[in-house]
Design an enzyme around this catalytic site. Structure first.
Site, short mmCIF file in Angstrom:
data_model
loop_
_atom_site.label_atom_id
_atom_site.label_comp_id
_atom_site.label_asym_id
_atom_site.label_seq_id
_atom_site.Cartn_x
_atom_site.Cartn_y
_atom_site.Cartn_z
N HIS A 169 -7.09 -5.49 1.94
CA HIS A 169 -6.48 -5.15 3.16
C HIS A 169 -5.22 -6.42 3.91
O HIS A 169 -6.16 -7.21 4.61
CB HIS A 169 -6.12 -4.08 3.84
CG HIS A 169 -6.75 -2.89 3.54
ND1 HIS A 169 -6.02 -1.83 2.67
CD2 HIS A 169 -8.17 -2.76 2.63
CE1 HIS A 169 -7.14 -0.90 1.86
NE2 HIS A 169 -8.09 -1.20 1.70
N ASP A 208 0.64 -1.50 0.21
CA ASP A 208 -0.45 -0.34 -0.54
C ASP A 208 1.03 1.40 0.22
O ASP A 208 2.21 1.50 0.96
CB ASP A 208 -1.62 0.43 1.45
CG ASP A 208 -2.36 0.53 0.74
OD1 ASP A 208 -3.31 0.41 1.34
OD2 ASP A 208 -1.53 2.38 1.37
N ILE A 209 0.49 2.08 -1.11
CA ILE A 209 1.02 2.98 -1.09
C ILE A 209 1.24 4.32 0.55
O ILE A 209 2.27 5.04 0.42
CB ILE A 209 1.06 4.58 -1.61
CG1 ILE A 209 1.70 4.83 -2.15
CG2 ILE A 209 -0.58 5.03 -1.51
CD1 ILE A 209 1.84 5.94 -4.32
N ASN A 235 -13.29 -3.28 2.16
CA ASN A 235 -13.98 -2.37 1.98
C ASN A 235 -14.71 -2.29 0.71
O ASN A 235 -14.56 -2.71 -0.12
CB ASN A 235 -13.24 -1.54 2.50
CG ASN A 235 -12.67 -0.72 3.82
OD1 ASN A 235 -13.21 -1.18 4.55
ND2 ASN A 235 -10.96 -0.17 3.35
N HIS A 279 -9.90 -4.94 -2.79
CA HIS A 279 -8.59 -5.61 -2.80
C HIS A 279 -9.12 -5.45 -1.15
O HIS A 279 -9.57 -5.52 -0.41
CB HIS A 279 -7.90 -4.28 -2.95
CG HIS A 279 -8.32 -3.15 -2.59
ND1 HIS A 279 -9.65 -2.24 -3.32
CD2 HIS A 279 -8.35 -1.98 -1.56
CE1 HIS A 279 -10.14 -1.08 -3.11
NE2 HIS A 279 -9.57 -1.24 -1.56
N VAL A 281 -10.97 2.52 -3.99
CA VAL A 281 -10.66 2.17 -5.39
C VAL A 281 -11.37 1.44 -5.80
O VAL A 281 -11.53 0.33 -5.19
CB VAL A 281 -8.94 2.03 -5.45
CG1 VAL A 281 -8.67 1.17 -7.08
CG2 VAL A 281 -8.11 3.26 -4.87
P1 AMP Z 1 -10.22 1.43 0.53
O1 AMP Z 1 -9.85 2.20 0.87
O2 AMP Z 1 -10.00 0.51 0.13
O3 AMP Z 1 -10.21 1.30 -0.92
O4 AMP Z 1 -8.05 0.72 -0.12
C1 AMP Z 1 -7.49 2.20 -1.01
C2 AMP Z 1 -5.70 1.79 -0.72
O5 AMP Z 1 -5.44 1.98 -2.11
C3 AMP Z 1 -5.75 2.82 0.27
O6 AMP Z 1 -4.94 2.16 1.52
C4 AMP Z 1 -4.53 3.72 -0.03
O7 AMP Z 1 -3.94 3.88 0.02
C5 AMP Z 1 -3.92 2.58 -1.42
N1 AMP Z 1 -3.06 3.13 -2.24
C6 AMP Z 1 -3.71 3.87 -3.67
N2 AMP Z 1 -3.34 4.61 -4.68
C7 AMP Z 1 -2.56 3.17 -4.78
C8 AMP Z 1 -1.17 3.61 -5.22
N3 AMP Z 1 -1.16 3.74 -6.18
N4 AMP Z 1 -0.03 1.91 -5.23
C9 AMP Z 1 -0.03 1.46 -3.69
N5 AMP Z 1 -1.23 1.61 -3.07
C10 AMP Z 1 -2.34 2.55 -3.55
#
Ligand code: AMP
Length: 129
Positions: free
Chosen positions: A112, A39-40, A97, A110, A106
């Site tokens: 976590h 995760d970024i 989520n 995914h 996103v």
């Molecule tokens: P969610 O709120 O469950 O949709 O989580 C989306 C996750 O994606 C968040 O924890 C972000 O930090 C992560 N994220 C967004 N863009 C990137 C990226 N380019 N590379 C890695 N993680 C990302």
């Protein structure tokens, strides 16, 4: 901004671009069914995202439409990533989520995977009163 998890899959979402190699990611695992990367913006000492290779908006979409093979492959990949990082004995947390109330941002399923330290309560407690 949380998404509407009932909308159709958008192949321009950021994780679709990561899967296609159009934007960089820090890979930690890959196989036929799943891709895992860091995760970024990590929320724990170790914070990995695991995504299916197929086009699924959310856990709901995946559980309704994915084949048994895709589901088995993805779930096994999640377990393998945890074992590969020696997380079973200390423990870890999985979180997916879904939609607006889940805070999903996103629109590609995914999971976590967080660990590497005690993670505290699952959800921030509501303030009293
Ligand atoms: P969610 O709120 O469950 O949709 O989580 C989306 C996750 O994606 C968040 O924890 C972000 O930090 C992560 N994220 C967004 N863009 C990137 C990226 N380019 N590379 C890695 N993680 C990302």
């Amino acid at each position: 901004m949380p998404i509407d998890a009932t909308r159709p899959y958008d192949d321009q979402n950021i994780f679709a671009k990561i899967l296609r190699g159009e934007i960089p990611s820090e890979q930690v695992y890959t196989d036929e069914w799943a891709y895992a990367f860091r995760d970024i913006a990590p929320q724990a000492a170790l914070h990995i995202l695991i995504i299916p290779r197929g086009e699924y908006v959310s856990w709901d979409d995946f559980s309704a439409r994915a084949s048994d093979e895709e589901i088995a492959g993805f779930i096994r990949a999640v377990g393998k990533v945890a074992r590969d990082h020696d997380l079973v004995e200390p423990g870890y947390r999985l979180l997916a989520n879904v939609g607006a109330h889940g805070g999903q941002e996103v629109p590609h399923l995914h999971v976590h995977l967080c660990g590497g330290e005690p993670l505290g309560p699952m959800i921030a407690r509501r303030s009293q009163g």
